[in-house]
Design a protein around this motif. Structure first.
Motif, PDB file in Angstrom:
ATOM      1  N   GLY A  87      36.459  40.629   6.008  1.00 40.86           N
ATOM      2  CA  GLY A  87      37.454  41.943   5.935  1.00 40.86           C
ATOM      3  C   GLY A  87      37.368  42.811   6.600  1.00 40.86           C
ATOM      4  O   GLY A  87      37.619  43.786   6.379  1.00 40.86           O
ATOM      5  N   LYS A  88      36.435  42.859   7.636  1.00 41.77           N
ATOM      6  CA  LYS A  88      35.838  44.143   8.469  1.00 41.77           C
ATOM      7  C   LYS A  88      36.698  43.832  10.157  1.00 41.77           C
ATOM      8  O   LYS A  88      36.462  44.512  10.981  1.00 41.77           O
ATOM      9  N   PHE A  89      37.390  43.025   9.953  1.00 42.85           N
ATOM     10  CA  PHE A  89      37.855  42.841  11.518  1.00 42.85           C
ATOM     11  C   PHE A  89      39.658  42.433  11.411  1.00 42.85           C
ATOM     12  O   PHE A  89      39.799  41.418  10.303  1.00 42.85           O
ATOM     13  N   PRO A  90      40.536  42.843  11.901  1.00 41.91           N
ATOM     14  CA  PRO A  90      41.986  42.456  11.966  1.00 41.91           C
ATOM     15  C   PRO A  90      42.100  41.106  11.768  1.00 41.91           C
ATOM     16  O   PRO A  90      42.052  40.785  12.573  1.00 41.91           O
ATOM     17  N   SER A  91      42.326  40.109  11.222  1.00 39.14           N
ATOM     18  CA  SER A  91      42.742  39.021  11.117  1.00 39.14           C
ATOM     19  C   SER A  91      43.789  38.888  12.170  1.00 39.14           C
ATOM     20  O   SER A  91      43.749  37.330  12.939  1.00 39.14           O
ATOM     21  N   GLU A  92      44.487  39.595  11.818  1.00 35.49           N
ATOM     22  CA  GLU A  92      45.567  39.768  12.936  1.00 35.49           C
ATOM     23  C   GLU A  92      45.394  39.111  15.324  1.00 35.49           C
ATOM     24  O   GLU A  92      46.256  38.951  15.445  1.00 35.49           O
ATOM     25  N   MET A  93      44.031  40.407  14.809  1.00 38.91           N
ATOM     26  CA  MET A  93      43.489  40.419  16.323  1.00 38.91           C
ATOM     27  C   MET A  93      42.238  38.817  16.402  1.00 38.91           C
ATOM     28  O   MET A  93      41.742  39.075  17.229  1.00 38.91           O
ATOM     29  N   LYS A  94      42.673  37.359  16.176  1.00 38.77           N
ATOM     30  CA  LYS A  94      41.619  36.835  16.367  1.00 38.77           C
ATOM     31  C   LYS A  94      42.047  36.307  17.855  1.00 38.77           C
ATOM     32  O   LYS A  94      43.559  36.475  18.065  1.00 38.77           O
ATOM     33  N   GLU A  95      40.681  35.407  17.908  1.00 40.52           N
ATOM     34  CA  GLU A  95      40.402  35.761  19.090  1.00 40.52           C
ATOM     35  C   GLU A  95      40.612  36.694  20.331  1.00 40.52           C
ATOM     36  O   GLU A  95      39.879  36.288  21.511  1.00 40.52           O
ATOM     37  N   CYS A  96      41.328  37.830  19.825  1.00 45.60           N
ATOM     38  CA  CYS A  96      40.870  38.863  21.073  1.00 45.60           C
ATOM     39  C   CYS A  96      39.122  39.228  21.061  1.00 45.60           C
ATOM     40  O   CYS A  96      38.387  39.665  22.863  1.00 45.60           O
ATOM     41  N   MET A  97      38.321  38.995  20.137  1.00 43.03           N
ATOM     42  CA  MET A  97      36.887  39.527  20.785  1.00 43.03           C
ATOM     43  C   MET A  97      36.244  38.788  21.818  1.00 43.03           C
ATOM     44  O   MET A  97      35.977  38.800  22.527  1.00 43.03           O
ATOM     45  N   GLY A  98      36.585  37.548  21.599  1.00 46.63           N
ATOM     46  CA  GLY A  98      36.142  36.379  22.568  1.00 46.63           C
ATOM     47  C   GLY A  98      37.168  36.630  23.840  1.00 46.63           C
ATOM     48  O   GLY A  98      36.097  36.090  24.960  1.00 46.63           O
ATOM     49  N   SER A  99      38.281  36.409  23.632  1.00 44.69           N
ATOM     50  CA  SER A  99      38.911  36.860  25.182  1.00 44.69           C
ATOM     51  C   SER A  99      38.588  38.090  25.962  1.00 44.69           C
ATOM     52  O   SER A  99      37.962  38.059  26.952  1.00 44.69           O
ATOM     53  N   VAL A 100      37.868  39.341  25.155  1.00 44.77           N
ATOM     54  CA  VAL A 100      37.035  40.591  25.716  1.00 44.77           C
ATOM     55  C   VAL A 100      36.362  40.355  26.742  1.00 44.77           C
ATOM     56  O   VAL A 100      36.006  40.588  27.683  1.00 44.77           O
ATOM     57  N   LEU A 101      34.854  39.639  25.861  1.00 45.64           N
ATOM     58  CA  LEU A 101      34.088  38.962  26.463  1.00 45.64           C
ATOM     59  C   LEU A 101      34.251  38.539  27.427  1.00 45.64           C
ATOM     60  O   LEU A 101      33.441  38.659  28.216  1.00 45.64           O
ATOM     61  N   GLU A 102      34.520  37.244  27.253  1.00 48.54           N
ATOM     62  CA  GLU A 102      35.124  36.461  28.064  1.00 48.54           C
ATOM     63  C   GLU A 102      35.137  37.058  29.607  1.00 48.54           C
ATOM     64  O   GLU A 102      34.729  36.553  30.528  1.00 48.54           O
ATOM     65  N   ALA A 103      35.985  38.221  29.452  1.00 48.69           N
ATOM     66  CA  ALA A 103      36.473  38.504  30.940  1.00 48.69           C
ATOM     67  C   ALA A 103      35.636  39.184  31.441  1.00 48.69           C
ATOM     68  O   ALA A 103      35.096  39.886  32.381  1.00 48.69           O
ATOM     69  N   ALA A 104      35.411  40.553  30.160  1.00 54.28           N
ATOM     70  CA  ALA A 104      33.746  41.352  30.629  1.00 54.28           C
ATOM     71  C   ALA A 104      33.184  40.725  31.147  1.00 54.28           C
ATOM     72  O   ALA A 104      32.234  41.324  32.239  1.00 54.28           O
ATOM     73  N   SER A 105      32.201  39.407  30.689  1.00 54.90           N
ATOM     74  CA  SER A 105      32.023  39.464  31.704  1.00 54.90           C
ATOM     75  C   SER A 105      31.867  38.893  32.593  1.00 54.90           C
ATOM     76  O   SER A 105      30.875  38.611  33.828  1.00 54.90           O
ATOM     77  N   LEU A 106      32.697  38.548  33.590  1.00 50.22           N
ATOM     78  CA  LEU A 106      33.394  38.460  35.160  1.00 50.22           C
ATOM     79  C   LEU A 106      32.862  39.166  35.471  1.00 50.22           C
ATOM     80  O   LEU A 106      32.407  39.084  36.395  1.00 50.22           O
ATOM     81  N   LEU A 107      33.070  40.727  35.390  1.00 48.16           N
ATOM     82  CA  LEU A 107      32.504  41.852  36.027  1.00 48.16           C
ATOM     83  C   LEU A 107      30.957  42.284  35.222  1.00 48.16           C
ATOM     84  O   LEU A 107      31.030  43.190  36.483  1.00 48.16           O
ATOM     85  N   HIS A 108      30.266  41.579  34.591  1.00 50.38           N
ATOM     86  CA  HIS A 108      29.330  42.932  34.724  1.00 50.38           C
ATOM     87  C   HIS A 108      28.259  43.068  35.895  1.00 50.38           C
ATOM     88  O   HIS A 108      27.440  44.215  35.711  1.00 50.38           O
ATOM     89  N   ASP A 109      28.476  41.991  36.681  1.00 51.44           N
ATOM     90  CA  ASP A 109      27.974  42.732  38.085  1.00 51.44           C
ATOM     91  C   ASP A 109      28.207  42.339  39.222  1.00 51.44           C
ATOM     92  O   ASP A 109      27.986  42.639  40.489  1.00 51.44           O
ATOM     93  N   VAL A 110      29.666  42.359  39.203  1.00 49.04           N
ATOM     94  CA  VAL A 110      30.642  42.778  40.487  1.00 49.04           C
ATOM     95  C   VAL A 110      30.236  43.898  41.200  1.00 49.04           C
ATOM     96  O   VAL A 110      29.852  44.699  42.012  1.00 49.04           O
ATOM     97  N   GLY A 111      28.641  45.577  40.578  1.00 52.34           N
ATOM     98  CA  GLY A 111      29.074  46.280  41.435  1.00 52.34           C
ATOM     99  C   GLY A 111      27.130  46.276  42.229  1.00 52.34           C
ATOM    100  O   GLY A 111      26.819  47.131  42.523  1.00 52.34           O
ATOM    101  N   ASN A 112      26.249  45.422  41.793  1.00 47.83           N
ATOM    102  CA  ASN A 112      24.894  44.901  42.491  1.00 47.83           C
ATOM    103  C   ASN A 112      25.565  44.930  43.381  1.00 47.83           C
ATOM    104  O   ASN A 112      26.165  43.864  44.617  1.00 47.83           O
ATOM    105  N   PRO A 113      24.558  45.671  44.605  1.00 46.33           N
ATOM    106  CA  PRO A 113      24.100  45.558  45.981  1.00 46.33           C
ATOM    107  C   PRO A 113      23.547  44.031  46.298  1.00 46.33           C
ATOM    108  O   PRO A 113      23.013  43.175  45.399  1.00 46.33           O
ATOM    109  N   PRO A 114      23.897  43.935  47.715  1.00 52.06           N
ATOM    110  CA  PRO A 114      22.774  42.290  48.375  1.00 52.06           C
ATOM    111  C   PRO A 114      21.145  42.559  47.504  1.00 52.06           C
ATOM    112  O   PRO A 114      20.868  43.794  47.436  1.00 52.06           O
TER     113      PRO A 114
END
Length: 461
Positions: A87-114
């Motif tokens: 009862g600690k996360f809104p049930s109407e937002m089901k699947e949102c947490m995984g979706s945010v993490l799925e997208a953010a993971s693609l970004l986490h290294d885009v600022g790294n230099p060669p």
């Protein structure tokens, strides 16, 4: 105390037009934007740990990011499901947490230099020396006084902060808001919600270990943390999903880097087992099962390389164990995470901590390999020359003189970055010019950096 209603608001800098979308559809749109961005595509030729490797089996930053995304999506689903049951996360937002993490993971290294994290060290060293030579008591040659944070943005250069800059500004679509992603996705990659002056102080906790934004991105950073309610008692805190992404990153690279090293012959499965046995408790059922997995895998005797299959089976078992432990650790530390007072890594507070320590020791063996070191030294030479040549050109008045070397070098810099420098300038002129150089360098792939270096040095035509 943070709450999920605020933390998961799909706010953007530029609101969408037309039909109102659900939070889930907004987060999935983030994923689509990132997948099709040039910043993400360039990860296909950026070092994970083995620079300029010709073996297609060996992971690049692109493959690593996709693997992190898969793991983070699974971790997010486990945590979200558990929180909904409690009862600690809104049930109407089901699947949102995984979706945010799925997208953010693609970004986490885009600022790294060669050339991986060593590229950050090269940039730091270069600008520390530059300021010592060119500045007089923090005053540049244009007569402008720099703040300590502005200086540290270069002297302590950080790929995490560059990532926020890339997605909020440099990945140009139509305005200064870059990809215009939702705030939860952007906040999930801000591991260190500190300026370069406040950060770089690991004794104060994990969120102070490095820093997460440059002064040029202070305004968007402040808006994100304010809108999502992650500023408590006047101090920015980590978004709770940062902990899950951080753990997913560790799970992906610690195990995968070992798999790559075994494939390249840097490590043997026997050496991996030897190190792991130093840390794991054979009396613990789960840890004993992990130890046994390296020796018990049945492989067809005709298969040409049995160790490859053994390592893949081992990786799957390890990842499942660490994913479950990450979720458990999140639940165990939930109250402190939501208060913004938790200052550890989830795996360090879990039953997987011994395994993580073992992998850290194995990783130190991998990065000490002579071939890795030789390629890093090559990267050092390449980046220092590029930094020197382009910095000299960008700050020189000769860059406006047609036909000069400086003008030619200036025109080699991405026209997109030059446009953004002029269209949305930072208040400090030299800061703005030097950011152009670091933006250009960090946007390079390993092979492009090598090719440009060879051209400038007349090694290859």
């Amino acid at each position: 105390m943070m709450n999920w209603e605020d933390l998961m608001k799909p706010t953007k800098f530029r609101p969408g037009k037309g039909e109102k979308k659900t939070a889930l559809s907004e987060f999935k749109e983030d994923y689509s934007k990132i997948i099709f961005s040039s910043s993400f595509r360039r990860l296909k030729n950026k070092t994970q740990i083995h620079p300029l490797d010709s073996n297609d089996f060996i992971r690049t930053r692109l493959i690593h990011s996709l693997e992190v995304s898969t793991i983070a999506s699974e971790v997010g689903g486990l945590v979200e499901s558990g929180l909904i049951k409690r009862g600690k996360f809104p049930s109407e937002m089901k699947e949102c947490m995984g979706s945010v993490l799925e997208a953010a993971s693609l970004l986490h290294d885009v600022g790294n230099p060669p050339f991986g994290h060593y590229g950050e060290v090269i940039i730091q060293d270069f600008f520390t020396e530059f300021f010592e030579k060119k500045f007089n008591e923090n005053i540049d040659f244009y007569g402008e006084k720099w703040s300590k944070a502005e200086l540290n943005d270069f002297k302590k250069f950080e790929g995490n902060a560059q990532t926020l800059r890339v997605i909020s500004r440099l990945q140009y679509i139509r305005d200064e808001y870059g990809l215009n992603l939702t705030f939860p996705t952007m906040a999930s990659i801000i591991k260190y919600p500190r300026s370069s002056f406040e950060g770089n102080n690991p004794n104060m906790g994990i969120s102070y270990k490095k820093f997460g934004y440059f002064q040029s991105e202070k305004e968007p950073f402040e808006k994100i943390v304010s809108e999502l309610g992650i500023k408590i008692d006047g101090k920015a805190r980590r978004h709770p999903l940062v902990f899950l992404l951080e753990a997913s990153d560790d799970i992906a690279y610690l195990v995968a880097d070992i798999e790559d090293a075994v494939k390249k012959g840097i490590l043997t499965t026997e050496k991996v087992r030897e190190v792991i046995e130093k840390y794991l408790d054979s009396e613990n059922d789960k840890e004993r099962e992990i130890l046994e997995s390296l020796g018990e895998a049945e492989v067809d005797c005709l298969y040409p390389d049995p160790r490859e299959i053994k390592m893949q089976i081992f990786r799957v078992k390890i990842q499942k164990f660490m994913i479950n432990e990450t979720a458990k650790s999140f639940f165990n530390n939930y109250e402190n995470i939501m208060r913004g007072t938790y200052e550890e890594e989830l795996l360090d507070s879990s039953d997987a901590v011994h395994l993580k320590k073992a992998f850290r020791e194995i990783l130190s063996i991998i990065i000490s390999d002579k071939d890795v070191i030789k390629l890093e030294i090559s990267g050092d030479r390449i980046l220092r020359v590029l930094l020197r040549e382009f910095t000299d050109a960008v700050v020189s008045p000769k860059k406006d003189r047609i036909g000069s070397k400086e003008e030619k070098l200036y025109r080699l810099i991405s026209s997109n970055y030059r446009f953004l420098k002029d269209r949305y300038p930072y208040k400090n002129k030299l800061y703005n010019e030097l950011k152009l150089v670091t933006d250009f360098i960090c946007g390079m792939t390993d092979s492009y950096a090598l090719e440009l270096y060879q051209s400038i040095m007349a090694i290859k035509f």
